[in-house]
Each structure stands twice: as C-alpha cells, then as structure tokens.
Motif scaffolding. Structure first.
Motif, PDB file in Angstrom:
ATOM      1  N   MET A 206      31.313  -3.926 -34.683  1.00  0.00           N
ATOM      2  CA  MET A 206      32.733  -4.235 -34.863  1.00  0.00           C
ATOM      3  C   MET A 206      33.190  -5.364 -33.946  1.00  0.00           C
ATOM      4  N   PHE A 207      32.796  -5.296 -32.658  1.00  0.00           N
ATOM      5  CA  PHE A 207      33.274  -6.291 -31.696  1.00  0.00           C
ATOM      6  C   PHE A 207      32.327  -7.484 -31.559  1.00  0.00           C
ATOM      7  N   ILE A 208      31.113  -7.356 -32.092  1.00  0.00           N
ATOM      8  CA  ILE A 208      30.168  -8.464 -32.043  1.00  0.00           C
ATOM      9  C   ILE A 208      30.379  -9.332 -33.276  1.00  0.00           C
ATOM     10  N   ARG A 209      30.805 -10.558 -33.072  1.00  0.00           N
ATOM     11  CA  ARG A 209      31.117 -11.451 -34.180  1.00  0.00           C
ATOM     12  C   ARG A 209      29.831 -12.028 -34.768  1.00  0.00           C
ATOM     13  N   THR A 210      29.542 -11.716 -36.019  1.00  0.00           N
ATOM     14  CA  THR A 210      28.329 -12.186 -36.678  1.00  0.00           C
ATOM     15  C   THR A 210      28.624 -13.010 -37.922  1.00  0.00           C
ATOM     16  N   GLU A 211      29.891 -13.052 -38.357  1.00  0.00           N
ATOM     17  CA  GLU A 211      30.201 -13.792 -39.568  1.00  0.00           C
ATOM     18  C   GLU A 211      30.199 -15.296 -39.308  1.00  0.00           C
ATOM     19  N   SER A 212      30.133 -16.052 -40.399  1.00  0.00           N
ATOM     20  CA  SER A 212      30.170 -17.508 -40.283  1.00  0.00           C
ATOM     21  C   SER A 212      31.581 -17.961 -39.916  1.00  0.00           C
ATOM     22  N   LEU A 213      31.703 -19.220 -39.523  1.00  0.00           N
ATOM     23  CA  LEU A 213      33.010 -19.758 -39.167  1.00  0.00           C
ATOM     24  C   LEU A 213      33.960 -19.721 -40.361  1.00  0.00           C
ATOM     25  N   ASN A 214      33.439 -20.047 -41.530  1.00  0.00           N
ATOM     26  CA  ASN A 214      34.274 -20.026 -42.734  1.00  0.00           C
ATOM     27  C   ASN A 214      34.794 -18.621 -43.023  1.00  0.00           C
ATOM     28  N   ASP A 215      33.928 -17.621 -42.861  1.00  0.00           N
ATOM     29  CA  ASP A 215      34.343 -16.237 -43.087  1.00  0.00           C
ATOM     30  C   ASP A 215      35.387 -15.807 -42.053  1.00  0.00           C
TER      31      ASP A 215
ATOM     32  N   LEU B 249      37.541 -17.745 -40.475  1.00  0.00           N
ATOM     33  CA  LEU B 249      38.805 -18.411 -40.789  1.00  0.00           C
ATOM     34  C   LEU B 249      39.481 -17.787 -42.010  1.00  0.00           C
ATOM     35  N   ARG B 250      38.691 -17.295 -42.929  1.00  0.00           N
ATOM     36  CA  ARG B 250      39.242 -16.731 -44.160  1.00  0.00           C
ATOM     37  C   ARG B 250      39.730 -15.309 -43.968  1.00  0.00           C
ATOM     38  N   ARG B 251      39.043 -14.512 -43.165  1.00  0.00           N
ATOM     39  CA  ARG B 251      39.333 -13.084 -43.066  1.00  0.00           C
ATOM     40  C   ARG B 251      40.371 -12.751 -42.004  1.00  0.00           C
ATOM     41  N   TYR B 252      40.411 -13.520 -40.929  1.00  0.00           N
ATOM     42  CA  TYR B 252      41.248 -13.147 -39.781  1.00  0.00           C
ATOM     43  C   TYR B 252      42.366 -14.170 -39.590  1.00  0.00           C
ATOM     44  N   GLN B 253      43.214 -14.282 -40.568  1.00  0.00           N
ATOM     45  CA  GLN B 253      44.228 -15.334 -40.572  1.00  0.00           C
ATOM     46  C   GLN B 253      45.300 -15.142 -39.503  1.00  0.00           C
ATOM     47  N   ILE B 254      45.699 -13.905 -39.236  1.00  0.00           N
ATOM     48  CA  ILE B 254      46.739 -13.671 -38.226  1.00  0.00           C
ATOM     49  C   ILE B 254      46.204 -13.971 -36.833  1.00  0.00           C
ATOM     50  N   THR B 255      44.992 -13.495 -36.554  1.00  0.00           N
ATOM     51  CA  THR B 255      44.363 -13.814 -35.275  1.00  0.00           C
ATOM     52  C   THR B 255      44.244 -15.322 -35.116  1.00  0.00           C
TER      53      THR B 255
ATOM     54  N   VAL C 247      37.700 -12.253 -29.958  1.00  0.00           N
ATOM     55  CA  VAL C 247      36.716 -11.195 -30.174  1.00  0.00           C
ATOM     56  C   VAL C 247      37.368  -9.873 -30.567  1.00  0.00           C
ATOM     57  N   LEU C 248      38.449  -9.502 -29.884  1.00  0.00           N
ATOM     58  CA  LEU C 248      39.063  -8.186 -30.099  1.00  0.00           C
ATOM     59  C   LEU C 248      40.087  -8.166 -31.221  1.00  0.00           C
ATOM     60  N   GLY C 249      40.673  -9.327 -31.536  1.00  0.00           N
ATOM     61  CA  GLY C 249      41.705  -9.368 -32.559  1.00  0.00           C
ATOM     62  C   GLY C 249      41.218  -9.043 -33.969  1.00  0.00           C
ATOM     63  N   PRO C 250      40.117  -9.646 -34.426  1.00  0.00           N
ATOM     64  CA  PRO C 250      39.663  -9.420 -35.797  1.00  0.00           C
ATOM     65  C   PRO C 250      39.447  -7.961 -36.199  1.00  0.00           C
TER      66      PRO C 250
ATOM     67  N   GLY D 289      45.530  -4.210 -41.198  1.00  0.00           N
ATOM     68  CA  GLY D 289      46.043  -5.068 -42.257  1.00  0.00           C
ATOM     69  C   GLY D 289      46.956  -6.113 -41.637  1.00  0.00           C
ATOM     70  N   LYS D 290      47.221  -7.174 -42.348  1.00  0.00           N
ATOM     71  CA  LYS D 290      47.903  -8.317 -41.761  1.00  0.00           C
ATOM     72  C   LYS D 290      49.341  -8.018 -41.333  1.00  0.00           C
ATOM     73  N   ILE D 291      50.101  -7.344 -42.179  1.00  0.00           N
ATOM     74  CA  ILE D 291      51.512  -7.086 -41.856  1.00  0.00           C
ATOM     75  C   ILE D 291      51.628  -6.168 -40.642  1.00  0.00           C
TER      76      ILE D 291
END
Length: 206
Positions: free
Chosen positions: A1-10, A12-18, A86-89, A96-98
């Motif tokens: 959960m806390f270890i970021r393994t996704e690509s940069l594009n993912d 940017l796409r998934r964690y818009q509020i962070t 690291v912790l926000g996503p 959820g975003k809201i």
C-alpha cells in the motif's frame, strides 16, 4: 500500500487530489523563491499567508488555510512533499476523491486551531496534513483493520514513531513549540476521522 510501484502515468492518473496538493505547494514555493526571493525569509513567508495568531484573531481567517501551502526553506518543503507523495495516495484510494478533499480541509483547520490555542509562534507547512494521514492509518493499524496488511501496519507505525521523534528533537533544539502543536493537531484529527469513518462504515452509514 505505501510502497509506490505504479508508473508515473498511473500515479498522475489515479491520485489527482494528492497531485493537486503537491502542485499547489510546489507552485507557491517557486513563487516565493524566485519572485519574492523569500524562501528562507521568515517575514516574507509568514506575512504572505502564514498562521500568525494576532492576524487570524484580527480577521485574517484565510490564514487558517493558506499556511498549509507555504514552507520555510527548501528542506521543509521537500520533507513534507515526500511524505505526502507516499502516504497520500493510499488514503485517496480508500476515501475517494471528495472525502479525501474533506479530510484534507478538516486536518488543515484542526491543525491551525490547535496551533493558535497552544503556541504564539507563527507557523507554515503541510505537516498537519501529513500527520493527519499518519493518524488515520495509525488508528487502522491499532485496531488491526483488514485494509492494512501486517507489513503496512508495521511500516506506518515505524514511520510515525520516527516522525514524532524527529518532531520532538527539532522542537527542543529550535525551541519551536509550533512544530509539536501543528503536528499534534493534524495527528489527532486524523485519528478522530479514522474512528468515525470506520465506526460509520461498520454500521453501513458511509
């Protein structure tokens, strides 16, 4: 959960509020640094939007929010943004975003209120948000919530412990109690919000 393994594009796409929070802090830091030449000038940073008791009590209520997007020095900025990155996503995915936006707003306000009550020193920084997220996950780890793996629980406990040790040492050395009160305000708000959400979720209210 806390270890970021996704690509940069993912990311940017998934964690818009962070990403938006990171972007706002970065743009403000660059503005203060290059346009005002005041990244390490306390007068510039605090007067621009810092949490100053007399100003807030005098009617500058917008400072209850703006302080969270200002930083005193590049290292202050980098540490907070690294933790938030690291912790926000994970929390953005859980809430959820809201609800994540509401969480951030509440943590900022709770942090500023405790700082005003406890300390007369001015303050800036996104540390309240970071420690609120820590508080949220610490509550989940303490109740052995299924959303956290054993590894994630141990990791967030260790990160939180070292963060508090660093906070206390820094506050003692620099005699800045605003650091402790700010971090504590965020941390407590995160625990309370985590308690209410898990309680309501169990009763199918959220």
């Amino acid at each position: 959960m806390f270890i970021r393994t996704e690509s940069l594009n993912d990311y940017l796409r998934r964690y818009q509020i962070t990403l938006i929070i990171l972007l706002i802090n970065t743009l403000v830091m660059l503005f203060v640094w290059f346009c005002l030449n005041g990244i390490e000038n306390p007068y510039v940073v605090y007067q621009l939007g810092g949490l100053i008791n007399e100003n807030v009590l005098g009617g500058d209520y917008w400072r209850l929010l703006t302080y969270a997007f200002l930083h005193f020095g590049i290292y202050h900025y980098l540490f907070n943004m690294l933790f938030l990155m690291v912790l926000g996503p994970p929390l953005e995915i859980i809430l959820g975003k809201i609800k994540f936006i509401v969480f951030i707003f509440i943590s900022i306000i709770c942090t500023s209120i405790l700082v005003i009550i406890v300390s007369e020193q001015p303050g800036v920084g996104a540390s309240g948000i970071v420690f609120a997220i820590m508080g949220y996950f610490i509550f989940l780890a303490g109740r052995k919530d299924k959303s956290l793996s054993s590894f994630d629980s141990k990791l967030i406990i260790q990160v939180t412990l070292f963060s508090w040790i660093g906070t206390i040492i820094f506050s003692v050395v620099t005699e800045q109690m605003v650091t402790v009160s700010g971090h504590l305000g965020g941390f407590i708000s995160g625990i309370i919000l985590s308690f209410f959400r898990t309680t309501f979720k169990q009763n199918n209210l959220v």
